[in-house]
Design an enzyme around this catalytic site. Structure first.
Site, PDB file in Angstrom:
ATOM      1  N   GLY A  38     -49.012  27.746 -34.206  1.00 57.80           N
ATOM      2  CA  GLY A  38     -48.867  27.371 -32.796  1.00 57.80           C
ATOM      3  C   GLY A  38     -47.884  28.299 -32.122  1.00 57.80           C
ATOM      4  O   GLY A  38     -47.148  27.920 -31.216  1.00 57.80           O
ATOM      5  N   HIS A 214     -35.556  16.203 -34.011  1.00 52.30           N
ATOM      6  CA  HIS A 214     -34.438  17.094 -33.662  1.00 52.30           C
ATOM      7  C   HIS A 214     -33.154  16.334 -33.349  1.00 52.30           C
ATOM      8  O   HIS A 214     -32.069  16.892 -33.426  1.00 52.30           O
ATOM      9  CB  HIS A 214     -34.821  18.040 -32.511  1.00 52.30           C
ATOM     10  CG  HIS A 214     -34.821  17.398 -31.159  1.00 52.30           C
ATOM     11  ND1 HIS A 214     -35.931  16.798 -30.617  1.00 52.30           N
ATOM     12  CD2 HIS A 214     -33.839  17.268 -30.239  1.00 52.30           C
ATOM     13  CE1 HIS A 214     -35.631  16.329 -29.431  1.00 52.30           C
ATOM     14  NE2 HIS A 214     -34.375  16.591 -29.166  1.00 52.30           N
ATOM     15  N   HIS A 276     -36.172   8.944 -31.982  1.00 53.18           N
ATOM     16  CA  HIS A 276     -34.802   9.431 -31.754  1.00 53.18           C
ATOM     17  C   HIS A 276     -33.761   8.313 -31.830  1.00 53.18           C
ATOM     18  O   HIS A 276     -32.794   8.387 -32.584  1.00 53.18           O
ATOM     19  CB  HIS A 276     -34.689  10.092 -30.376  1.00 53.18           C
ATOM     20  CG  HIS A 276     -35.563  11.290 -30.207  1.00 53.18           C
ATOM     21  ND1 HIS A 276     -35.985  12.067 -31.265  1.00 53.18           N
ATOM     22  CD2 HIS A 276     -36.091  11.872 -29.100  1.00 53.18           C
ATOM     23  CE1 HIS A 276     -36.730  13.055 -30.809  1.00 53.18           C
ATOM     24  NE2 HIS A 276     -36.817  12.959 -29.503  1.00 53.18           N
ATOM     25  N   ARG A 396     -20.625  10.293 -27.241  1.00 50.87           N
ATOM     26  CA  ARG A 396     -21.507  10.910 -26.244  1.00 50.87           C
ATOM     27  C   ARG A 396     -22.269  12.054 -26.919  1.00 50.87           C
ATOM     28  O   ARG A 396     -21.667  13.045 -27.326  1.00 50.87           O
ATOM     29  CB  ARG A 396     -20.656  11.431 -25.094  1.00 50.87           C
ATOM     30  CG  ARG A 396     -21.457  12.073 -24.010  1.00 50.87           C
ATOM     31  CD  ARG A 396     -21.089  11.479 -22.689  1.00 50.87           C
ATOM     32  NE  ARG A 396     -21.728  12.170 -21.608  1.00 50.87           N
ATOM     33  CZ  ARG A 396     -21.629  11.783 -20.361  1.00 50.87           C
ATOM     34  NH1 ARG A 396     -20.928  10.719 -20.067  1.00 50.87           N
ATOM     35  NH2 ARG A 396     -22.234  12.438 -19.406  1.00 50.87           N
ATOM     36  N   GLN A 398     -24.985  13.821 -25.605  1.00 50.15           N
ATOM     37  CA  GLN A 398     -25.305  14.898 -24.660  1.00 50.15           C
ATOM     38  C   GLN A 398     -25.218  14.358 -23.242  1.00 50.15           C
ATOM     39  O   GLN A 398     -25.406  13.155 -23.053  1.00 50.15           O
ATOM     40  CB  GLN A 398     -26.704  15.471 -24.918  1.00 50.15           C
ATOM     41  CG  GLN A 398     -27.825  14.474 -24.630  1.00 50.15           C
ATOM     42  CD  GLN A 398     -29.207  15.007 -24.905  1.00 50.15           C
ATOM     43  OE1 GLN A 398     -29.455  15.637 -25.889  1.00 50.15           O
ATOM     44  NE2 GLN A 398     -30.138  14.726 -24.020  1.00 50.15           N
ATOM     45  N   TYR A 404     -14.842   8.939 -27.526  1.00 48.54           N
ATOM     46  CA  TYR A 404     -13.591   8.397 -26.989  1.00 48.54           C
ATOM     47  C   TYR A 404     -13.509   6.899 -27.272  1.00 48.54           C
ATOM     48  O   TYR A 404     -14.512   6.219 -27.399  1.00 48.54           O
ATOM     49  CB  TYR A 404     -13.424   8.697 -25.498  1.00 48.54           C
ATOM     50  CG  TYR A 404     -14.507   8.180 -24.580  1.00 48.54           C
ATOM     51  CD1 TYR A 404     -14.385   6.956 -23.925  1.00 48.54           C
ATOM     52  CD2 TYR A 404     -15.651   8.940 -24.328  1.00 48.54           C
ATOM     53  CE1 TYR A 404     -15.360   6.504 -23.061  1.00 48.54           C
ATOM     54  CE2 TYR A 404     -16.636   8.496 -23.474  1.00 48.54           C
ATOM     55  CZ  TYR A 404     -16.485   7.272 -22.834  1.00 48.54           C
ATOM     56  OH  TYR A 404     -17.469   6.815 -21.992  1.00 48.54           O
ATOM     57  N   LEU A 425     -11.666  12.700 -27.601  1.00 46.59           N
ATOM     58  CA  LEU A 425     -11.948  13.966 -28.277  1.00 46.59           C
ATOM     59  C   LEU A 425     -13.153  14.581 -27.572  1.00 46.59           C
ATOM     60  O   LEU A 425     -14.289  14.177 -27.796  1.00 46.59           O
ATOM     61  CB  LEU A 425     -12.265  13.742 -29.760  1.00 46.59           C
ATOM     62  CG  LEU A 425     -12.866  14.931 -30.522  1.00 46.59           C
ATOM     63  CD1 LEU A 425     -11.951  16.147 -30.471  1.00 46.59           C
ATOM     64  CD2 LEU A 425     -13.174  14.575 -31.958  1.00 46.59           C
ATOM     65  N   TRP A 512     -15.172   7.137 -17.309  1.00 44.40           N
ATOM     66  CA  TRP A 512     -14.693   8.221 -18.178  1.00 44.40           C
ATOM     67  C   TRP A 512     -14.992   9.551 -17.510  1.00 44.40           C
ATOM     68  O   TRP A 512     -16.127   9.829 -17.110  1.00 44.40           O
ATOM     69  CB  TRP A 512     -15.386   8.153 -19.547  1.00 44.40           C
ATOM     70  CG  TRP A 512     -14.995   9.292 -20.446  1.00 44.40           C
ATOM     71  CD1 TRP A 512     -13.807   9.477 -21.058  1.00 44.40           C
ATOM     72  CD2 TRP A 512     -15.808  10.413 -20.833  1.00 44.40           C
ATOM     73  NE1 TRP A 512     -13.811  10.624 -21.798  1.00 44.40           N
ATOM     74  CE2 TRP A 512     -15.025  11.232 -21.679  1.00 44.40           C
ATOM     75  CE3 TRP A 512     -17.112  10.816 -20.538  1.00 44.40           C
ATOM     76  CZ2 TRP A 512     -15.505  12.407 -22.243  1.00 44.40           C
ATOM     77  CZ3 TRP A 512     -17.585  11.988 -21.098  1.00 44.40           C
ATOM     78  CH2 TRP A 512     -16.789  12.770 -21.939  1.00 44.40           C
TER      79      TRP A 512
END
Length: 517
Positions: A38, A214, A276, A396, A398, A404, A425, A512
């Site tokens: 492909g 992914h 996902h 988080r 993305q 945090y 962080l 935040w």
């Protein structure tokens, strides 16, 4: 085991995956052929080839042992394929002369073979090209490695896998191997997924099959097990005694944008939640594995999925944004949800009674993916600060990768008043010199190394479909209707009501803000 008048100990044979066998039996010395099936499609151009280029640039794919073959129906030359993918390899803003040199060298490693996905001649031609390359590198027969990446629609998986099996296999007796990478969607429901698994499973052993999701390659998802099992202060808190609810959220601020026809076949549950978000759910909820061996980790993920109770109707809210059916590729009477919020409940000792809220939607008011673990109220709250909100641990995924801890602190000043703040962080600030790899780079490298930890096993796939198939069939039959919602909103108001009913307490007045450098 008891014999005549005594006991003897029988040693249990440990499970050894292909990677462990290879480590013991033979070093990998043969050349590596990566075949992208492909090759002229969108996925290959935008994800597969850029990931291979970045691995090459970082030294993981040495030019003296790796060669890349593109295979597709389109009749084009090697150079035409190279020109098609060239523009996707480097972000133009970051391009330097060094990158340009790397691009030129990388493209020289790519050869194109044209053929159909049900043609014996095409795959015989492909095998001939791979074999000629292996001979030119003086690879001993049986020591070469062949990786087939199926950047293709699932409908052609069975015929392609059969042709690979019949014509393109490497002999694996001298440390070589043949592996295939298959992309989601893995079926539409339990029956079709099992049929696909059986078709591929008849041709390849499980250690040769890499079902790629992914999301499992994302940096913060990869960090989940480290956070949970390498930090003492999380271990005693991670259970029903302390956690009130867990949210796993995926939001996009755009609609289907030209993919309406494809999306309408699947809907938000099949497209995002069943794979996902459910993978993230497994890592948040699973028990500690006995080791970091891929099979031990995947065993624990399967146990979690098998402990999920059937989803209750009153704990599901579906939505479809207004304007979705205006897309000419979407049927006028489409019942496909573009938004879903649902509560999963786990029937085991750790999580009994804790709602796991999975939420995904398109055309919403923001774009983000995150895990939000909300803790219970402080008992005997002497500061009367519960109205401000609960403690939360937020990961988080993305954009702006961060984690945090939302907590209550004293407001600076002479008065004794409390306020919500965070221990933070933020990756962009903390790891300024570190390039966070793309998910596909990591997963392709794992495939070459024979590490299946971040890939979906067959029994795991079956258990995942068992959870969602009943409700998906009812949506497909028109028995479960999505609620209309405005594009750019939070989704249907009923979803927020469901969150409240499930016990989620929203924090008012706190936002935040990612730190700026």
């Amino acid at each position: 085991m008891m014999g005549s008048g005594g006991w003897s100990i029988e040693k249990r044979s440990s499970f050894r995956s292909e990677s462990f066998l290879r480590d013991i039996d033979a070093p990998e010395t043969g050349c590596l052929s990566i075949v992208v099936l492909g090759a002229s499609g969108d996925l290959a151009k935008k994800k597969t080839f850029p990931a291979l280029f970045n691995l090459y640039r970082q030294g993981f794919l040495p030019s003296d042992e790796v060669y890349i073959f593109g295979y597709a129906r389109t009749k084009i030359s090697d150079d035409e394929l190279r020109n098609r993918i060239r523009g996707f390899l480097v972000d133009n803003k970051a391009a330097s002369s060094k990158h340009s040199d790397d691009v030129v060298k990388f493209l020289q490693l790519i050869k194109y073979v044209s053929g159909s996905y049900d043609s014996e001649e095409g795959f015989q031609r492909l095998d001939k090209e791979i074999s000629e390359h292996e001979i030119s590198k003086n690879s001993r027969e049986g020591s070469s490695r062949r990786l087939f990446y199926l950047a293709l629609p699932p409908s052609v998986y069975p015929s392609v896998c059969k042709l690979i099996r019949n014509y393109c296999m490497n002999k694996s007796d001298l440390g070589g191997w043949t592996r295939i990478v298959v992309e989601k969607p893995f079926g539409r429901d339990l029956e079709s997924a099992e049929k696909l698994s059986a078709q591929i499973g008849d041709l390849f052993d499980e250690p040769q099959i890499y079902r790629i999701d992914h999301y499992l390659g994302k940096e913060l998802v990869q960090n989940l097990l480290v956070l949970r099992f390498a930090n003492r202060f999380f271990l005693p808190l991670w259970n029903r005694d302390n956690i009130a609810n867990v949210q796993i959220v995926f939001r996009e601020d755009f609609g289907t944008e030209g993919r309406g026809g494809y999306f309408d076949e699947y809907g938000i549950i099949r497209d995002i939640i069943q794979n996902h978000l459910l993978q993230v759910f497994c890592l948040v909820a699973m028990e500690k594995p006995v080791s970091l061996k891929p099979e031990h980790i995947r065993d624990e993920k399967v146990k979690v999925l098998q402990s999920v109770l059937p989803i209750e109707d009153e704990e599901v809210v579906l939505g479809q944004y207004e304007g979705y059916r205006d897309d000419s590729t979407v049927p006028d009477n489409s019942n496909t949800p573009t938004f879903a919020t649902m509560v999963l409940r786990i029937h085991n000792e750790r999580w009994e009674g804790v709602p796991f809220i999975l939420k995904a939607g398109k055309a919403l008011n923001s774009r983000k993916a995150e895990i939000r673990v909300q803790f219970k109220d402080v008992p005997g709250d002497i500061y009367k600060c519960q109205k401000q909100g609960r403690n939360e641990f937020v990961i988080r995924l993305q954009p702006s990768e961060a984690m945090y801890m939302k907590l209550t602190v004293k407001q600076p000043g002479l008065e004794m008043s409390t306020v919500q703040s965070e221990l933070d962080l933020s990756y962009r600030q903390r790891y300024q010199e570190v390039v966070i790899p793309e998910a596909y780079e990591r997963l392709i490298l794992d495939t070459i190394r024979g590490d299946q930890q971040h890939f979906v096993r067959r029994d795991e796939l079956k258990a995942a479909w068992e959870i969602f198939t009943p409700i998906l069939h009812r949506i497909d039959n028109g028995e479960f209707k999505p609620i209309p919602y405005q594009p750019g909103s939070r989704g249907p108001g009923e979803a927020d009501e469901l969150l409240e009913k499930a016990g989620y307490v929203q924090t008012h007045g706190y936002i935040w803000i990612p730190p700026t450098l």
